[in-house]
Design a protein around this motif. Sequence first.
Motif, PDB file in Angstrom:
ATOM      1  N   THR A 149       0.832  -1.207   0.000  1.00 63.89           N
ATOM      2  CA  THR A 149       0.000   0.000   0.000  1.00 63.89           C
ATOM      3  C   THR A 149       0.864   1.254   0.000  1.00 63.89           C
ATOM      4  O   THR A 149       0.599   2.216  -0.737  1.00 63.89           O
ATOM      5  CB  THR A 149      -0.931   0.011   1.229  1.00 63.89           C
ATOM      6  OG1 THR A 149      -1.753  -1.154   1.208  1.00 63.89           O
ATOM      7  CG2 THR A 149      -1.813   1.250   1.220  1.00 63.89           C
ATOM      8  N   ASP A 150       1.920   1.247   0.818  1.00 64.52           N
ATOM      9  CA  ASP A 150       2.823   2.399   0.896  1.00 64.52           C
ATOM     10  C   ASP A 150       3.518   2.637  -0.452  1.00 64.52           C
ATOM     11  O   ASP A 150       3.659   3.779  -0.903  1.00 64.52           O
ATOM     12  CB  ASP A 150       3.874   2.184   1.989  1.00 64.52           C
ATOM     13  CG  ASP A 150       3.268   2.236   3.386  1.00 64.52           C
ATOM     14  OD1 ASP A 150       2.136   2.761   3.511  1.00 64.52           O
ATOM     15  OD2 ASP A 150       3.915   1.751   4.333  1.00 64.52           O
ATOM     16  N   THR A 202       2.412   1.692  -3.374  1.00 60.78           N
ATOM     17  CA  THR A 202       1.405   2.140  -4.343  1.00 60.78           C
ATOM     18  C   THR A 202       1.120   3.625  -4.176  1.00 60.78           C
ATOM     19  O   THR A 202       1.016   4.372  -5.158  1.00 60.78           O
ATOM     20  CB  THR A 202       0.097   1.341  -4.169  1.00 60.78           C
ATOM     21  OG1 THR A 202       0.368  -0.053  -4.354  1.00 60.78           O
ATOM     22  CG2 THR A 202      -0.950   1.783  -5.169  1.00 60.78           C
ATOM     23  N   LYS A 203       1.004   4.054  -2.918  1.00 60.14           N
ATOM     24  CA  LYS A 203       0.760   5.477  -2.643  1.00 60.14           C
ATOM     25  C   LYS A 203       1.920   6.333  -3.141  1.00 60.14           C
ATOM     26  O   LYS A 203       1.718   7.402  -3.720  1.00 60.14           O
ATOM     27  CB  LYS A 203       0.563   5.694  -1.145  1.00 60.14           C
ATOM     28  CG  LYS A 203      -0.764   5.194  -0.607  1.00 60.14           C
ATOM     29  CD  LYS A 203      -0.877   5.475   0.885  1.00 60.14           C
ATOM     30  CE  LYS A 203      -2.217   5.016   1.438  1.00 60.14           C
ATOM     31  NZ  LYS A 203      -2.313   5.272   2.904  1.00 60.14           N
ATOM     32  N   LYS A 204       3.150   5.847  -2.908  1.00 62.06           N
ATOM     33  CA  LYS A 204       4.334   6.587  -3.330  1.00 62.06           C
ATOM     34  C   LYS A 204       4.398   6.683  -4.856  1.00 62.06           C
ATOM     35  O   LYS A 204       4.676   7.747  -5.419  1.00 62.06           O
ATOM     36  CB  LYS A 204       5.587   5.898  -2.798  1.00 62.06           C
ATOM     37  CG  LYS A 204       6.873   6.649  -3.127  1.00 62.06           C
ATOM     38  CD  LYS A 204       8.089   5.933  -2.560  1.00 62.06           C
ATOM     39  CE  LYS A 204       9.372   6.682  -2.918  1.00 62.06           C
ATOM     40  NZ  LYS A 204      10.570   5.970  -2.403  1.00 62.06           N
TER      41      LYS A 204
END
Length: 236
Positions: A24-25, A27-29
């Motif tokens: 998730t991290d 993907t967000k980045k």
Amino acid sequence: MGLFGNDKIDGMFEKAKETLKDTTDKTKKAFAESSEQMKQHNAESKNMKAPVEGAIIRYGVTYNGGLAKYPKAQSGEIGLNVLEDCFYLKPTMTTVEWFEEMAIPYEKIKKLEIVERKISNAEWLLSSSRSDMKAMEQKNNIEISYIDSDNKNQLIRLEMLTGVSIYGQAGKCVEFMDVLRQNDIPDKFIKETTQNTTEAQVDVLGQIEKLSELKEKGILSDEEFNSKKKELLKKL
């Protein structure tokens, strides 16, 4: 005791949670980086489509050939900027890889015309009638004949892109010519000596020769000859 009451299962669950969080991290980045790149791209694209400093107006055009440097028509938008002393052609994101910005000074332009667009083979095949083809034969092409810095004759063909439809583009060409006239730009082009002017000059010189013959025969006095000669020379 863990959530499932089994150390092995609990360990697998915690690892899955960590993997999900890590994914998730990332993907967000990646999304944030992609968004930033998109913003930069849009800003750069907008900047390249903006009128250059000092432009009276800017039109979007596409290149339809003419120059030896670019022998074939190419797709993509080029900015046609109308300045006080020249046309300034500047590429956009879609043409920057092959088109170099250039200026065409008005004092070097021999002729500028708005002409009918040429119907492509695809358009010809898709048209259902002669009236459809006629509707596509709008005057939305700009042809500029000029003398380059090497004193060579050049011709560049541009098709108007500003305007949603072919009719709209033709309307923008009318507006383009109005802008040129309103700013006295055509007056800065190279003045062509027309056939009528040449014939008039020949006629004046012929009349002066006849007057000279009459003076030699004593029919006209020197004063009369000089007076009529002066009147004729004013017509040149």
